[in-house]
Write a protein that holds these residues in place. Structure first.
Motif, short mmCIF file in Angstrom:
data_model
loop_
_atom_site.label_atom_id
_atom_site.label_comp_id
_atom_site.label_asym_id
_atom_site.label_seq_id
_atom_site.Cartn_x
_atom_site.Cartn_y
_atom_site.Cartn_z
N LEU A 45 0.85 -1.25 0.10
CA LEU A 45 -0.17 0.05 0.36
C LEU A 45 0.84 1.08 -0.01
CD1 LEU A 45 -2.96 -1.00 2.49
CD2 LEU A 45 -2.89 -0.55 -0.23
N VAL A 46 2.08 1.23 0.87
CA VAL A 46 2.77 2.47 0.87
C VAL A 46 3.55 2.64 -0.53
CG1 VAL A 46 4.77 3.39 1.99
CG2 VAL A 46 3.16 2.36 3.23
N SER A 47 3.88 1.49 -0.98
CA SER A 47 4.75 1.79 -2.20
C SER A 47 3.79 2.24 -3.43
CB SER A 47 5.18 0.27 -2.84
OG SER A 47 4.25 -0.79 -2.92
N GLU A 48 2.43 1.87 -3.61
CA GLU A 48 1.34 2.25 -4.53
C GLU A 48 1.25 3.84 -4.16
OE1 GLU A 48 -1.84 -0.54 -3.83
OE2 GLU A 48 -0.99 -1.96 -4.86
N ARG A 49 1.12 4.15 -2.99
CA ARG A 49 1.03 5.64 -2.66
C ARG A 49 2.10 6.36 -3.08
NH1 ARG A 49 -0.14 7.42 3.54
NH2 ARG A 49 -0.01 9.54 3.41
N LEU A 50 3.47 5.97 -2.94
CA LEU A 50 4.51 6.57 -3.54
C LEU A 50 4.71 6.58 -4.92
CD1 LEU A 50 7.14 4.64 -1.10
CD2 LEU A 50 6.76 7.17 -1.15
N VAL A 51 4.42 5.64 -5.76
CA VAL A 51 4.17 5.72 -7.28
C VAL A 51 3.22 6.81 -7.56
CG1 VAL A 51 3.30 4.56 -9.15
CG2 VAL A 51 4.96 3.21 -7.56
N ARG A 52 2.09 6.70 -6.93
CA ARG A 52 1.20 8.06 -7.28
C ARG A 52 1.59 9.43 -6.93
NH1 ARG A 52 -2.83 4.38 -4.71
NH2 ARG A 52 -2.51 5.51 -2.71
N CYS A 53 2.62 9.44 -6.05
CA CYS A 53 3.29 10.68 -5.70
C CYS A 53 4.24 11.06 -6.62
CB CYS A 53 3.85 10.46 -4.05
SG CYS A 53 2.65 10.66 -2.92
N GLY A 54 4.70 10.02 -7.61
CA GLY A 54 5.53 10.55 -8.45
C GLY A 54 7.04 9.96 -8.24
N VAL A 55 7.09 9.06 -7.31
CA VAL A 55 8.56 8.41 -7.14
C VAL A 55 8.73 7.54 -8.29
CG1 VAL A 55 9.72 6.66 -5.66
CG2 VAL A 55 8.61 8.79 -4.49
N ARG A 56 10.00 7.70 -8.77
CA ARG A 56 10.33 6.84 -9.81
C ARG A 56 11.08 5.55 -9.48
NH1 ARG A 56 13.90 9.03 -12.97
NH2 ARG A 56 14.78 10.64 -11.66
N GLY A 57 11.57 5.27 -8.51
CA GLY A 57 12.36 3.90 -7.98
C GLY A 57 11.90 3.86 -6.47
N ILE A 58 12.06 2.32 -6.23
CA ILE A 58 12.02 2.29 -4.86
C ILE A 58 12.84 1.03 -4.38
CG2 ILE A 58 10.66 0.85 -2.98
CD1 ILE A 58 8.33 1.83 -4.89
N TRP A 59 13.84 1.45 -3.38
CA TRP A 59 14.73 0.66 -2.92
C TRP A 59 14.09 -0.17 -1.31
CZ3 TRP A 59 19.78 2.22 0.08
CH2 TRP A 59 20.80 1.22 0.16
N ASN A 60 13.73 -1.32 -1.64
CA ASN A 60 12.53 -2.06 -0.66
C ASN A 60 13.48 -2.85 0.50
OD1 ASN A 60 10.44 -3.07 0.58
ND2 ASN A 60 10.38 -4.88 -1.10
N PHE A 61 13.28 -2.67 1.81
CA PHE A 61 14.03 -3.33 2.95
C PHE A 61 12.76 -4.01 3.65
CE2 PHE A 61 17.42 -0.50 1.52
CZ PHE A 61 18.40 -1.19 2.04
N SER A 62 11.64 -4.15 3.17
CA SER A 62 10.34 -4.36 3.73
C SER A 62 10.41 -5.88 4.09
CB SER A 62 9.06 -3.79 3.34
OG SER A 62 8.83 -4.57 2.15
#
Length: 217
Positions: free
Chosen positions: A161-178
């Motif tokens: 859910l947080v990553s989908e929110r980030l994409v909607r915010c315009g973030v272009r890449g995710i470094w995921n430690f979850s």
């Protein structure tokens, strides 16, 4: 510009190692290096190095080798770390704080500009100069600051859910430690999933494989 779609994942996975090794060589005052000597530094073969780098152009000279400084510049361009990517961090728990305090983001051409959390005890604090904002301010912040990368340190059940929110915010890449794998094809942006357990289990495998008692010798 090279077409990354035609470069294998194995080659791409070796590029940061080339960059890290060359940066170390530059710090030691090495100005040029042959593919043979670079291969010895990295436990590869000279032909593998020449083959890898040929995917992006010809950087060496016969009889001279590679200019360390020039090859660093080329790798920075290829890896996209020549500029300053702006990053935000989500989840200022133990891992998030450790990254903010200790990890050298600048080595990768990344500059953290803010962190976000829901815990009142960390909102309003800063870690090595990085302010922590309330998560509910994420959209307003992203609209104003346009971060490029999100570092995700939230619990596994919140990651999607947080990553989908980030994409909607315009973030272009995710470094995921979850500790849960996010999929680029679902999110529409590049994702690098980091699993510490994978690295530790690989170590255990190699220890087992080199233990003579494991095979009854």
């Amino acid at each position: 510009m090279e077409n990354a779609k035609h470069v294998s994942k194995a080659v791409i996975s070796r590029l940061p190692r080339y960059y890290r090794t060359l940066r170390q060589l530059a710090n030691e005052g090495v100005g040029r290096i042959s593919s043979k000597d670079l291969a010895a530094q990295m436990d590869l073969t000279a032909s593998q190095i020449r083959q890898d780098l040929s995917c992006f152009g010809g950087f060496g000279q016969q009889g001279y080798g590679y200019s360390v400084d020039k090859l660093i510049v080329e790798l920075e361009r290829i890896l996209g770390v020549a500029g300053s990517q702006r990053a935000i961090l989500l989840g200022v728990g133990t891992l998030g704080r450790a990254l903010l305090r200790n990890f050298d983001f600048s080595f990768c051409g990344v500059r953290p500009i803010a962190a976000f959390d829901t815990a009142a005890e960390v909102i309003g604090r800063d870690f090595r100069g990085i302010p922590v904002h309330a998560l509910h301010d994420l959209e307003l912040f992203c609209e104003r600051e346009r971060p490029d990368i999100a570092v995700l340190c939230v619990p596994a059940d919140q990651a999607q859910l947080v990553s989908e929110r980030l994409v909607r915010c315009g973030v272009r890449g995710i470094w995921n430690f979850s500790n849960v794998s996010l999929r680029q094809d679902h999110l529409g942006v590049p994702v690098e999933n980091v699993h510490f357990s994978d690295s530790l289990m690989k170590l255990c495998y190699h220890m087992k494989a080199t233990d003579p008692f494991e095979f009854g010798e």
